[in-house]
Design an enzyme around this catalytic site. Structure first.
Site, PDB file in Angstrom:
ATOM      1  N   GLU A  25      15.763   8.333  30.248  1.00 37.08           N
ATOM      2  CA  GLU A  25      14.470   7.295  30.694  1.00 37.08           C
ATOM      3  C   GLU A  25      14.911   5.786  29.762  1.00 37.08           C
ATOM      4  O   GLU A  25      15.419   4.997  29.520  1.00 37.08           O
ATOM      5  CB  GLU A  25      13.273   7.862  30.184  1.00 37.08           C
ATOM      6  CG  GLU A  25      12.480   6.792  30.251  1.00 37.08           C
ATOM      7  CD  GLU A  25      10.238   7.117  29.789  1.00 37.08           C
ATOM      8  OE1 GLU A  25       9.877   7.943  31.323  1.00 37.08           O
ATOM      9  OE2 GLU A  25      10.165   7.060  28.905  1.00 37.08           O
TER      10      GLU A  25
ATOM     11  N   ASP B 116       9.881  12.991  39.548  1.00 34.02           N
ATOM     12  CA  ASP B 116       9.866  14.007  38.714  1.00 34.02           C
ATOM     13  C   ASP B 116       8.765  15.133  39.837  1.00 34.02           C
ATOM     14  O   ASP B 116       8.160  14.079  40.630  1.00 34.02           O
ATOM     15  CB  ASP B 116       8.652  13.817  37.419  1.00 34.02           C
ATOM     16  CG  ASP B 116       9.560  13.576  36.276  1.00 34.02           C
ATOM     17  OD1 ASP B 116      10.633  13.132  36.643  1.00 34.02           O
ATOM     18  OD2 ASP B 116       8.934  13.486  35.637  1.00 34.02           O
TER      19      ASP B 116
HETATM   20  N1  UDP Z   1      12.452  19.847  34.498  1.00 31.00           N
HETATM   21  C1  UDP Z   1      12.589  21.035  35.366  1.00 31.00           C
HETATM   22  N2  UDP Z   1      12.381  22.083  33.916  1.00 31.00           N
HETATM   23  C2  UDP Z   1      12.069  21.813  33.129  1.00 31.00           C
HETATM   24  C3  UDP Z   1      12.069  20.278  32.364  1.00 31.00           C
HETATM   25  C4  UDP Z   1      11.977  19.464  33.324  1.00 31.00           C
HETATM   26  O1  UDP Z   1      12.634  21.174  36.242  1.00 31.00           O
HETATM   27  O2  UDP Z   1      12.196  22.809  32.569  1.00 31.00           O
HETATM   28  C5  UDP Z   1      12.453  18.583  35.610  1.00 31.00           C
HETATM   29  C6  UDP Z   1      11.696  18.373  36.451  1.00 31.00           C
HETATM   30  O3  UDP Z   1      11.670  17.168  37.451  1.00 31.00           O
HETATM   31  C7  UDP Z   1      10.266  17.758  35.505  1.00 31.00           C
HETATM   32  C8  UDP Z   1      11.821  16.716  34.475  1.00 31.00           C
HETATM   33  O4  UDP Z   1      12.743  17.525  34.632  1.00 31.00           O
HETATM   34  O5  UDP Z   1       9.504  16.754  36.110  1.00 31.00           O
HETATM   35  C9  UDP Z   1      10.895  15.543  33.799  1.00 31.00           C
HETATM   36  O6  UDP Z   1      10.769  16.608  32.952  1.00 31.00           O
HETATM   37  P1  UDP Z   1       9.417  15.928  32.567  1.00 31.00           P
HETATM   38  O7  UDP Z   1       8.431  16.506  33.798  1.00 31.00           O
HETATM   39  O8  UDP Z   1       8.420  17.546  31.453  1.00 31.00           O
HETATM   40  O9  UDP Z   1       9.248  15.072  31.635  1.00 31.00           O
HETATM   41  P2  UDP Z   1       7.839  14.706  31.569  1.00 31.00           P
HETATM   42  O10 UDP Z   1       7.153  13.115  32.660  1.00 31.00           O
HETATM   43  O11 UDP Z   1       6.624  14.686  30.859  1.00 31.00           O
HETATM   44  O12 UDP Z   1       8.168  12.841  30.243  1.00 31.00           O
HETATM   45 MN    MN Z   2       7.274  14.235  34.379  1.00 30.64          MN
END
Ligand code: UDP
Ligand code: MN
Length: 324
Positions: A274, A182
């Site tokens: 996930e 991420d």
């Molecule tokens: N991501 C992105 N743009 C977005 C949404 C998600 O590039 O608008 C990518 C980014 O790499 C991010 C990953 O998808 O780290 C997972 O989403 P997010 O980190 O929001 O999920 P969380 O960790 O909050 O579950």
């Molecule tokens: Mn994330």
């Protein structure tokens, strides 16, 4: 000058000199840095008390669970240095998430496989906004364009498809291992060769002390990410996984297909890819499991068993950064 004073001074010089000569190797030995006369590494003898007793450091299928204090970094590095490996990392920075990229890349330079050949693949809809981060020799940044999507769930989920395609290309070149990470996270401490394995998963920091009945697996049998009550080992992060190319390819392909087949039936798993990753890891046990040191969350207080935070998700305002 007083003779006594000179004598004391001389004594101190001798004591300090002896300490320097004898203690320095001992200190270096503790770090696992000491070379024997043949140039081989010396480190403490492995014993039945090796490792940690306050955390699980091996799974029931005998995969290591990597915690600080269970490995000697210098020993591991020396093993993999001989193999001249290349490690790839993929990171997506689409839409407003581009703002996280600079810190991610800069801290990766400081902590992620330092001293090894690394290729960081950035997938973004704004290639011109990718920060110019100085990379050490042998390390390379590759920027690829991807379209934006209206729903953040799709951006996140499409990663599996893109990773699958990337690995198909890579099979032709010299990458050995790949980690998919991420972007909304930073490295704070070493993430190196101790994390390498055929198939690698990271235990989610939010659930590692919970009973499996509390894990937020997909619980609807209609979904291909379904995990039944009484099943599941750990709850793993979608924000970090990896392994050798063939294994990660299999994982990405399977998760992508299951995600798409679900979508055709109007189902989206509770935590998107996930959930699919968790189902996959239940059926295909990871050969190495990384402790929550490898993906902490900045908003969480550090628990005592977590001696080192290596990689951690930054605090973000979801309403502000997600497309909807
Ligand atoms: N991501 C992105 N743009 C977005 C949404 C998600 O590039 O608008 C990518 C980014 O790499 C991010 C990953 O998808 O780290 C997972 O989403 P997010 O980190 O929001 O999920 P969380 O960790 O909050 O579950
Ligand atoms: Mn994330």
């Amino acid at each position: 000058m007083n003779l006594k004073f000179v004598a004391v001074l001389l004594f101190l010089v001798v004591v300090l000199g002896v300490m320097f000569i004898y203690l320095k190797p001992i200190y270096r030995f503790r770090e696992g840095l000491c070379d024997s006369s043949e140039g081989r590494l010396k480190y403490p003898q492995p014993s039945i008390t090796h490792g940690r007793t306050d955390v699980v450091s091996v799974t029931p299928w005998l995969a290591p669970v990597v915690w600080e204090g269970t490995f000697y970094p210098v020993l591991l590095d020396s093993i993999y240095q001989k193999r001249n490996i290349t490690v790839a990392a993929t990171v997506f920075a689409v839409g407003k998430y581009i703002r996280f990229l600079k810190d991610f890349l800069e801290t990766a330079e400081q902590h992620f496989f330092v001293g090894f050949k690394v290729k960081v693949y950035v997938f973004t809809d704004q290639p011109n906004e990718v920060p110019k981060v100085k990379m050490a020799a042998g390390r390379e940044l590759v920027v690829r364009s991807v379209p934006n999507s209206k729903r953040w769930q799709d951006i996140s989920a499409r990663r599996m498809e893109i990773i699958q395609t990337l690995i198909e290309e890579m099979l032709k070149n010299d990458v050995d291992y790949i980690f998919c990470l991420d972007v909304d996270s930073k490295f704070h401490s070493r993430w190196g060769t101790e994390s390498l394995g055929e198939l690698v998963a990271v235990i989610h920091p939010g659930y590692y002390k919970d009973d499996r009945s509390k894990f937020p697996y997909e619980r609807r049998p209609a979904s291909r990410a379904y995990v039944a009550p009484g099943e599941g080992d750990f709850y793993y992060c979608g924000g970090a996984f990896g392994g050798v190319l063939a294994e990660v390819h299999q994982l990405a392909q399977t998760c992508r297909k299951n995600f798409e087949d679900d979508a055709k039936e109007g189902i989206e798993a509770a935590w998107q890819e996930e959930s699919h990753l968790n189902r996959y890891m239940w059926l295909n046990k990871p050969s190495k499991v990384l402790s929550p040191e490898y993906l902490w969350q900045d908003f969480k207080a550090r628990n005592s068993e977590v001696r080192v935070i290596r990689f951690s998700g930054v605090i973000k305002n979801y309403n502000e950064i997600r497309p909807n």
